[in-house]
Design a protein around this motif. Structure first.
Motif, PDB file in Angstrom:
ATOM      1  N   ARG A  99       0.831  -1.197   0.000  1.00  0.00           N
ATOM      2  CA  ARG A  99       0.000   0.000   0.000  1.00  0.00           C
ATOM      3  C   ARG A  99       0.872   1.255   0.000  1.00  0.00           C
ATOM      4  O   ARG A  99       0.395   2.362   0.228  1.00  0.00           O
ATOM      5  N   ASP A 119      -7.124  -2.407  -5.526  1.00  0.00           N
ATOM      6  CA  ASP A 119      -8.307  -1.826  -4.908  1.00  0.00           C
ATOM      7  C   ASP A 119      -7.993  -0.348  -4.782  1.00  0.00           C
ATOM      8  O   ASP A 119      -7.278   0.070  -3.865  1.00  0.00           O
ATOM      9  N   GLU A 121      -9.793   2.256  -4.111  1.00  0.00           N
ATOM     10  CA  GLU A 121     -10.371   2.965  -2.975  1.00  0.00           C
ATOM     11  C   GLU A 121      -9.562   2.733  -1.707  1.00  0.00           C
ATOM     12  O   GLU A 121      -9.303   3.662  -0.935  1.00  0.00           O
ATOM     13  N   ALA A 152      -7.828  -4.043   1.716  1.00  0.00           N
ATOM     14  CA  ALA A 152      -8.629  -4.139   0.491  1.00  0.00           C
ATOM     15  C   ALA A 152      -9.900  -4.941   0.756  1.00  0.00           C
ATOM     16  O   ALA A 152      -9.963  -5.741   1.688  1.00  0.00           O
ATOM     17  N   ARG A 153     -10.901  -4.736  -0.080  1.00  0.00           N
ATOM     18  CA  ARG A 153     -12.138  -5.519  -0.024  1.00  0.00           C
ATOM     19  C   ARG A 153     -12.260  -6.322  -1.302  1.00  0.00           C
ATOM     20  O   ARG A 153     -12.051  -5.797  -2.396  1.00  0.00           O
ATOM     21  N   ARG A 154     -12.590  -7.588  -1.163  1.00  0.00           N
ATOM     22  CA  ARG A 154     -12.602  -8.477  -2.319  1.00  0.00           C
ATOM     23  C   ARG A 154     -13.450  -7.921  -3.461  1.00  0.00           C
ATOM     24  O   ARG A 154     -13.030  -7.945  -4.622  1.00  0.00           O
ATOM     25  N   HIS A 155     -14.629  -7.436  -3.149  1.00  0.00           N
ATOM     26  CA  HIS A 155     -15.522  -6.979  -4.211  1.00  0.00           C
ATOM     27  C   HIS A 155     -15.036  -5.685  -4.848  1.00  0.00           C
ATOM     28  O   HIS A 155     -15.567  -5.271  -5.893  1.00  0.00           O
ATOM     29  N   SER A 156     -14.026  -5.031  -4.238  1.00  0.00           N
ATOM     30  CA  SER A 156     -13.485  -3.802  -4.804  1.00  0.00           C
ATOM     31  C   SER A 156     -12.184  -4.021  -5.566  1.00  0.00           C
ATOM     32  O   SER A 156     -11.657  -3.089  -6.177  1.00  0.00           O
ATOM     33  N   ILE A 157     -11.658  -5.229  -5.522  1.00  0.00           N
ATOM     34  CA  ILE A 157     -10.407  -5.529  -6.223  1.00  0.00           C
ATOM     35  C   ILE A 157     -10.692  -5.793  -7.701  1.00  0.00           C
ATOM     36  O   ILE A 157     -11.590  -6.559  -8.053  1.00  0.00           O
ATOM     37  N   CYS A 158      -9.917  -5.153  -8.558  1.00  0.00           N
ATOM     38  CA  CYS A 158      -9.962  -5.405  -9.993  1.00  0.00           C
ATOM     39  C   CYS A 158      -8.653  -6.076 -10.393  1.00  0.00           C
ATOM     40  O   CYS A 158      -7.580  -5.678  -9.930  1.00  0.00           O
ATOM     41  N   VAL A 217     -13.313 -11.603  -6.989  1.00  0.00           N
ATOM     42  CA  VAL A 217     -12.603 -10.489  -7.619  1.00  0.00           C
ATOM     43  C   VAL A 217     -13.056 -10.331  -9.071  1.00  0.00           C
ATOM     44  O   VAL A 217     -13.180 -11.322  -9.809  1.00  0.00           O
TER      45      VAL A 217
END
Length: 263
Positions: A99, A119, A121, A152-158, A217
């Motif tokens: 990070r 991520d 955000e 990080a949040r899984r649903h926010s990782i690209c 992801v």
């Protein structure tokens, strides 16, 4: 020496994130390694490799010493870093997560899949080396878990899977396929028929996408085959088929914007 070139993935065009799947175009290397060979493990001239890595660092806008990569061993090990390390101190691992904005993460490949993740955000990035063994053993899940550990949040990782050998060029033996099917019979969908009954064709990029989506992801492949694109990409298998003594490695990089300028 021409300007270096890179592919970018739409899925990673995110605010606060820089990335690139660097090609072999440009660079200081000659002969088998012609262009931007960034592999310190190759038999290329060390000075040429270091110049190529300097060019890669400039592309991603970090100081050369802040572009880091691990000693890749086809494992499921991901490491978290908060400071650059020297090549001699590189950890034996196949993914890096951070990070810290002054660090760029690099992955070397020549048919295996480079996977870059972010991520935006949360301000967390990751880079993974996914050959068939690492992908099967869980390197992508390890990378995601390490990113989650940093906030990080899984649903926010690209995630973007970069240039890799495509299914039409990845012939494997039936024992190879059996290793996958013993883990999950449904993995048969990543194999198709080959020219003879003793072989099959494996979809490495598709398998990586599947493993990432299993982690929650969002993921995509940029659709570039290393074997097919000799002008822009190195390929271990292509070099082997031609009887070459060695091969170059391309570098895929990701960093958080706000890194120290390389100018």
């Amino acid at each position: 020496m021409s300007e270096v070139q890179a592919f970018e993935a739409d899925i990673l065009r995110l605010a606060g994130v820089r990335h690139g799947f660097l090609t072999r175009v440009g660079g200081a290397s000659q002969g088998l390694y012609a262009g931007l060979n960034c592999g310190r493990g190759s038999d290329d001239a060390p000075a040429a490799v270091e110049e190529n890595r300097r060019l890669a660092a400039a592309y991603i806008n970090v100081l050369p010493e802040n572009l880091i990569s691990t000693y890749q061993i086809h494992s499921s090990t991901a490491v978290v870093v908060d400071a650059p390390f020297s090549p001699q101190a590189a950890p034996r691992a196949d993914a890096i997560v951070t990070r810290e904005p002054e660090i760029a993460l690099g992955i070397l490949t020549a048919d295996c899949a480079p996977v870059l993740m972010a991520d935006a955000e949360a301000g967390v990035i990751g880079a993974a080396h996914a050959g068939w063994r690492g992908a099967l053993d869980g390197i992508l899940g390890s990378t995601v878990s390490a990113m989650v550990g940093l906030g990080a949040r899984r649903h926010s990782i690209c995630a973007a899977v970069g240039p890799a050998i495509s299914q039409r060029n990845y012939e494997v033996g039936l024992d190879f396929m059996d290793r996958f099917l013993s883990e999950d019979p449904e993995y048969d969908r990543f194999f198709s028929g080959a020219a003879d009954m003793e072989h099959a064709m494996f979809n490495l990029p598709g398998f990586c996408i599947h493993m990432l989506r299993q982690e929650g992801v969002e993921a995509d492949w940029i659709g570039r085959c290393t074997y097919d694109d000799e002008d822009r990409l190195f390929s271990y298998r292509r070099a082997t088929h031609r009887g070459d003594s060695d091969y170059g490695r391309q570098l895929s990089v990701i960093s958080l914007a706000g890194a120290a300028s390389a100018s």
